[in-house]
Design a protein around this motif. Structure first.
Motif, short mmCIF file in Angstrom:
data_model
loop_
_atom_site.label_atom_id
_atom_site.label_comp_id
_atom_site.label_asym_id
_atom_site.label_seq_id
_atom_site.Cartn_x
_atom_site.Cartn_y
_atom_site.Cartn_z
N PRO A 60 0.73 -1.46 -0.21
CA PRO A 60 -0.16 0.04 -0.71
C PRO A 60 0.76 1.11 -0.29
CG PRO A 60 -0.01 -1.31 2.24
CD PRO A 60 0.92 -1.98 0.92
N PHE A 61 1.84 1.40 0.87
CA PHE A 61 2.74 2.40 0.55
C PHE A 61 4.44 1.82 0.26
CE2 PHE A 61 1.67 1.51 4.66
CZ PHE A 61 2.79 1.14 5.20
N PHE A 62 5.48 2.69 0.45
CA PHE A 62 6.46 1.62 0.17
C PHE A 62 7.30 3.14 1.81
CE2 PHE A 62 6.16 0.72 -4.10
CZ PHE A 62 6.25 -0.56 -3.54
N ASN A 63 8.09 2.88 2.37
CA ASN A 63 8.46 2.98 3.35
C ASN A 63 9.86 2.52 3.50
OD1 ASN A 63 9.34 4.81 5.42
ND2 ASN A 63 8.35 3.75 7.40
N ILE A 64 10.98 2.89 3.34
CA ILE A 64 11.94 2.31 2.77
C ILE A 64 13.43 2.72 3.82
CG2 ILE A 64 13.80 2.05 0.86
CD1 ILE A 64 12.05 2.74 -1.13
N LEU A 65 13.96 1.84 4.28
CA LEU A 65 15.37 1.85 5.21
C LEU A 65 16.02 1.62 4.04
CD1 LEU A 65 16.90 2.60 7.44
CD2 LEU A 65 16.07 0.04 8.28
N SER A 66 17.28 2.48 3.54
CA SER A 66 18.79 2.06 2.61
C SER A 66 19.27 2.19 3.71
CB SER A 66 18.62 2.75 1.75
OG SER A 66 19.53 2.25 1.19
N LEU A 67 20.56 0.97 4.27
CA LEU A 67 21.70 1.21 5.15
C LEU A 67 23.07 1.60 3.88
CD1 LEU A 67 20.65 -2.28 6.96
CD2 LEU A 67 20.22 0.14 7.80
N GLY A 68 23.39 2.12 4.31
CA GLY A 68 25.30 2.50 3.59
C GLY A 68 24.16 3.40 2.35
N CYS A 69 23.21 4.12 1.89
CA CYS A 69 22.73 4.50 0.80
C CYS A 69 23.02 4.82 0.10
CB CYS A 69 21.99 5.23 1.42
SG CYS A 69 22.01 7.20 3.02
N GLY A 70 24.62 5.72 0.70
CA GLY A 70 25.25 6.10 -0.51
C GLY A 70 24.93 7.40 -1.69
N GLY A 71 24.88 7.33 -2.48
CA GLY A 71 23.80 8.16 -2.86
C GLY A 71 22.44 8.30 -3.85
N ALA A 72 21.46 6.79 -2.90
CA ALA A 72 20.44 6.92 -3.51
C ALA A 72 20.48 6.09 -4.63
CB ALA A 72 19.71 8.46 -2.27
N ALA A 73 20.87 5.38 -5.43
CA ALA A 73 20.69 5.04 -6.15
C ALA A 73 19.27 4.05 -6.17
CB ALA A 73 21.54 4.31 -7.02
N ASP A 74 19.15 3.47 -5.16
CA ASP A 74 17.88 2.68 -4.29
C ASP A 74 16.02 3.70 -4.71
OD1 ASP A 74 18.84 3.66 -2.13
OD2 ASP A 74 18.21 2.41 -1.36
N LEU A 75 16.91 4.66 -4.13
CA LEU A 75 15.93 5.96 -4.60
C LEU A 75 15.39 5.40 -5.89
CD1 LEU A 75 13.43 7.46 -3.09
CD2 LEU A 75 14.83 9.34 -2.73
#
Length: 283
Positions: A86-101
């Motif tokens: 229903p939503f995405f509440n994302i935790l990114s570990l070692g996110c760096g430049g946030a390529a996952d976002l």
């Protein structure tokens, strides 16, 4: 579709890199060519520098690797049924430049149901993170965050997505026991507090090499099963000759973006997808 987060950040970092003065560079024997520093770090030569302790280096890093890292996460997201979330509440570990976002941005119609918290120990990312938050208001970042000690502080955030991208290999090269402790902490403090009205998605995307931690991925799945979680596990690779046990070869390893020739040339852009991926869904 308008210009996405990836394109906006490439444009920003390209400009910042071009304008940046290297007067305070911390690299030993630095050549003022960031490719040399990155290669020195990534190939473990360490004649020039040992860590990403230079702001200009990170502008270069984002331009060089974001297309590849973003593509790899998009391939992973295509393997799940996103309509279940229903939503995405994302935790990114070692996110760096946030390529996952950037990948989530590419795969969705808007950011109304996407919330992102990136954590990274490296404070040299601060300017890039500020720019991302300016473009993407639902994104927040914490630098100076040490996954060895700080995971308990995330216990009440209600995340339903955990992304661990190119962090396991780094931790494993330092001390393999840290990775096992990280899995334990995530289960105790984050996964145990997942929202009741949503599944949880976990993506590990990292180097396809057993010597750099790929072999410990399955330990996460085993720990979750031992704790009684109902999980679905998928494993993928991009390298046809890889020995990632139980994995499925992606149909393609192509980068998913049309990369401007000038960017490709200036930053020696990483083109082909090469990672190993573990995708876990918890119902």
């Amino acid at each position: 579709m308008g210009i996405g987060l990836l394109e906006k950040m490439i444009e920003y970092c390209d400009q910042m890199y071009s304008d940046y003065q290297c007067d305070e560079c911390t690299g030993h024997n630095c050549t003022n060519k960031c490719k040399d520093c990155l290669d020195d770090i990534h190939f473990h030569t360490n004649r020039i520098r040992r860590s990403y302790d230079c702001e200009k280096l990170l502008y270069y890093y984002l331009c060089r690797y974001s297309y590849k890292y973003c593509s790899e996460i998009i391939y992973a997201l295509e393997k799940i049924d996103s309509s279940r979330y229903p939503f995405f509440n994302i935790l990114s570990l070692g996110c760096g430049g946030a390529a996952d976002l950037m990948a989530f941005d590419c795969c969705t119609d808007g950011d109304d149901d996407i919330y992102y918290h990136g954590v990274d120990i490296n404070t040299y990312w601060n300017d890039i993170h500020s720019k991302i938050s300016e473009i993407y208001p639902h994104a927040s970042f914490t630098t100076g965050f040490d996954v060895r000690t700080d995971i308990p502080s995330l216990r009440n955030e209600g995340y339903n997505v955990i992304i661990i991208e190119y962090l396991i290999s780094y931790l494993y090269s330092q001390d393999s026991t840290v990775v096992i402790d990280l899995f334990d902490d995530l289960i105790e403090y984050v996964i145990s507090n997942k929202p009741q009205n949503s599944p949880m998605l976990i993506i590990i995307n990292d180097v396809d090499n057993d010597g750099l931690g790929r072999g410990v991925f399955d330990g996460f799945s085993s720990k979750l099963q031992n704790k009684g979680y109902d999980i679905k596990v998928k494993k993928y690779r991009f390298n046809e000759s890889s020995y990632y046990k139980g994995s499925t070869l992606h149909d393609s390893n192509n980068n998913l973006f049309d990369i401007p020739v000038s960017i490709k040339s200036e930053y020696c852009v990483a083109i082909k997808c090469k990672s190993a991926q573990l995708i876990i869904e918890i119902d």
